[in-house]
Design a protein around this motif. Sequence first.
Motif, PDB file in Angstrom:
ATOM      1  N   CYS A 229      48.591 102.189  53.524  1.00 56.30           N
ATOM      2  CA  CYS A 229      48.442 103.519  52.926  1.00 56.30           C
ATOM      3  C   CYS A 229      47.094 103.704  52.237  1.00 56.30           C
ATOM      4  O   CYS A 229      46.939 104.589  51.386  1.00 56.30           O
ATOM      5  N   ALA A 230      46.138 102.871  52.586  1.00 52.78           N
ATOM      6  CA  ALA A 230      44.854 102.864  51.867  1.00 52.78           C
ATOM      7  C   ALA A 230      44.135 104.207  51.911  1.00 52.78           C
ATOM      8  O   ALA A 230      43.414 104.560  50.976  1.00 52.78           O
ATOM      9  N   SER A 231      44.325 104.976  52.978  1.00 48.41           N
ATOM     10  CA  SER A 231      43.604 106.246  53.119  1.00 48.41           C
ATOM     11  C   SER A 231      44.312 107.422  52.455  1.00 48.41           C
ATOM     12  O   SER A 231      43.760 108.520  52.392  1.00 48.41           O
ATOM     13  N   CYS A 232      45.521 107.206  51.952  1.00 50.25           N
ATOM     14  CA  CYS A 232      46.284 108.303  51.345  1.00 50.25           C
ATOM     15  C   CYS A 232      45.813 108.533  49.918  1.00 50.25           C
ATOM     16  O   CYS A 232      45.694 107.589  49.136  1.00 50.25           O
ATOM     17  N   PRO A 233      45.545 109.786  49.540  1.00 51.11           N
ATOM     18  CA  PRO A 233      45.073 110.070  48.174  1.00 51.11           C
ATOM     19  C   PRO A 233      46.108 109.777  47.101  1.00 51.11           C
ATOM     20  O   PRO A 233      45.777 109.673  45.928  1.00 51.11           O
ATOM     21  N   GLY A 234      47.366 109.615  47.482  1.00 57.47           N
ATOM     22  CA  GLY A 234      48.407 109.376  46.488  1.00 57.47           C
ATOM     23  C   GLY A 234      48.907 107.951  46.438  1.00 57.47           C
ATOM     24  O   GLY A 234      49.942 107.676  45.828  1.00 57.47           O
ATOM     25  N   VAL A 235      48.172 107.001  47.039  1.00 61.08           N
ATOM     26  CA  VAL A 235      48.673 105.638  47.145  1.00 61.08           C
ATOM     27  C   VAL A 235      48.871 104.987  45.784  1.00 61.08           C
ATOM     28  O   VAL A 235      49.789 104.179  45.597  1.00 61.08           O
ATOM     29  N   ASN A 236      48.050 105.315  44.806  1.00 60.36           N
ATOM     30  CA  ASN A 236      48.228 104.733  43.480  1.00 60.36           C
ATOM     31  C   ASN A 236      49.427 105.311  42.751  1.00 60.36           C
ATOM     32  O   ASN A 236      49.844 104.791  41.716  1.00 60.36           O
ATOM     33  N   VAL A 237      49.985 106.388  43.293  1.00 60.06           N
ATOM     34  CA  VAL A 237      51.160 107.003  42.705  1.00 60.06           C
ATOM     35  C   VAL A 237      52.430 106.322  43.214  1.00 60.06           C
ATOM     36  O   VAL A 237      53.272 105.892  42.443  1.00 60.06           O
ATOM     37  N   CYS A 238      52.567 106.203  44.535  1.00 66.51           N
ATOM     38  CA  CYS A 238      53.829 105.687  45.088  1.00 66.51           C
ATOM     39  C   CYS A 238      53.735 104.253  45.580  1.00 66.51           C
ATOM     40  O   CYS A 238      54.761 103.626  45.811  1.00 66.51           O
ATOM     41  N   ARG A 239      52.524 103.726  45.784  1.00 73.59           N
ATOM     42  CA  ARG A 239      52.320 102.356  46.249  1.00 73.59           C
ATOM     43  C   ARG A 239      53.140 102.030  47.496  1.00 73.59           C
ATOM     44  O   ARG A 239      53.797 101.008  47.588  1.00 73.59           O
ATOM     45  N   GLY A 240      53.086 102.943  48.429  1.00 73.69           N
ATOM     46  CA  GLY A 240      53.760 102.697  49.697  1.00 73.69           C
ATOM     47  C   GLY A 240      55.185 103.171  49.755  1.00 73.69           C
ATOM     48  O   GLY A 240      55.864 102.990  50.765  1.00 73.69           O
ATOM     49  N   GLY A 241      55.665 103.775  48.689  1.00 74.48           N
ATOM     50  CA  GLY A 241      57.007 104.321  48.703  1.00 74.48           C
ATOM     51  C   GLY A 241      58.099 103.279  48.632  1.00 74.48           C
ATOM     52  O   GLY A 241      57.871 102.112  48.317  1.00 74.48           O
ATOM     53  N   CYS A 242      59.306 103.692  48.954  1.00 72.62           N
ATOM     54  CA  CYS A 242      60.490 102.840  48.834  1.00 72.62           C
ATOM     55  C   CYS A 242      60.687 102.014  50.100  1.00 72.62           C
ATOM     56  O   CYS A 242      60.737 102.552  51.209  1.00 72.62           O
ATOM     57  N   ALA A 243      60.816 100.703  49.930  1.00 71.81           N
ATOM     58  CA  ALA A 243      61.022  99.813  51.076  1.00 71.81           C
ATOM     59  C   ALA A 243      62.325 100.111  51.795  1.00 71.81           C
ATOM     60  O   ALA A 243      62.469  99.830  52.984  1.00 71.81           O
ATOM     61  N   ALA A 244      63.278 100.704  51.081  1.00 82.32           N
ATOM     62  CA  ALA A 244      64.584 100.975  51.676  1.00 82.32           C
ATOM     63  C   ALA A 244      64.502 101.946  52.839  1.00 82.32           C
ATOM     64  O   ALA A 244      65.332 101.900  53.748  1.00 82.32           O
TER      65      ALA A 244
END
Length: 359
Positions: free
Chosen positions: A306-321
């Motif tokens: 998710c390195a190119s997403c502007p919100g990566v520091n917010v969700c850190r890749g989202g929920c693994a589930a």
Amino acid sequence: MDTLSLSKKRIESISFEMTNRCNLFCSYCIRNSGGSNNVDLDKWNYYKAIDDIVESQCPIEVVLTGGEFTIRDDWHEIISVTNRKGVDPAIITNATLFKEDDFSFLSDCNIRFLQVSIDGLNNNANSLRKNSDLNIIIKNLDNISKYTFANKVVMRATITTLNRNNLSEYIKFACDRGFSVRFGLLTYQGRAAQNYSASDVGLSASELLSTVNELENLKKQYSNTSIETPTFGAFGGCPMIQDKQPFQLSVSAHGNIYPCYELMIKGLEIGNIKDDNLTLSMQTKKAIDILGFLTIRAELMKNKECASCPGVNVCRGGCAANGLASDRNAFKINETACKAAKLHYVFSNRNIFQSNSEL
């Protein structure tokens, strides 16, 4: 914080899936309740788990849910025994199966809260809750309002495009009866992942912002009513691997212990209440391994996937589930869940997502 230290965080709450039977068939049910594989949680194993909680001397919230908890013939007994053991449980119900004597029983019990799932006061707003009889629910809510436990009732709605224009009416109904209100958003797992994309019944960015602003104004208008709105803050990813966030465990109808409600996925069991101490389950090797994996995953998603997403520091890749539930792949980005997550954070992070086109 290392994973061994993380495993010793306090447990805030434990949800017990008392049954996976349900008289409804909600199209967005995260648990896929109401299907053909019906099972009730063994009550004796449940009582043992309550003993574990009491002996831990920790203030852990116990939540009795389903499926539909009140579909069990012994639900009165279960609440009574839980009370005698010194625990006041919270109850989540669809409120369609109540009989008159149930209200007096609940009035005599000690409960933390009674959450009633109802999405709206008209059939269209409530239409995602299949087989639900709105007239019965409203009648039961009117009856409940006459009892002393009415101030412990929480009406809970999942906000969608079908009910977002009726929130004022919903809150007024609750306020007039002394109830609290809780709003949430769709979770794209279970049947929701099968039935919907983020653009079907989920809110767009503009709808989300408008709805949140409306709710903030309604909270001021109904200042004497507790109104819980969806959380839009940037919490930094999975709460399980944050040192200041307590654990919220879940127990399935089969008695399996899971480290999180959304990680109730086959293979991620960290014990079973029949044989294991529930309150120590996060300190098992398997639980520590899961914490370690989630920590590594968050860093990999942040720095690679998710390195190119502007919100990566917010969700850190989202929920693994999301990926695990659908494809057994924690690194797979569920596009529907990803879009929904961006919508979820847009309210408090408008400087990150500069335009709706990024959503």
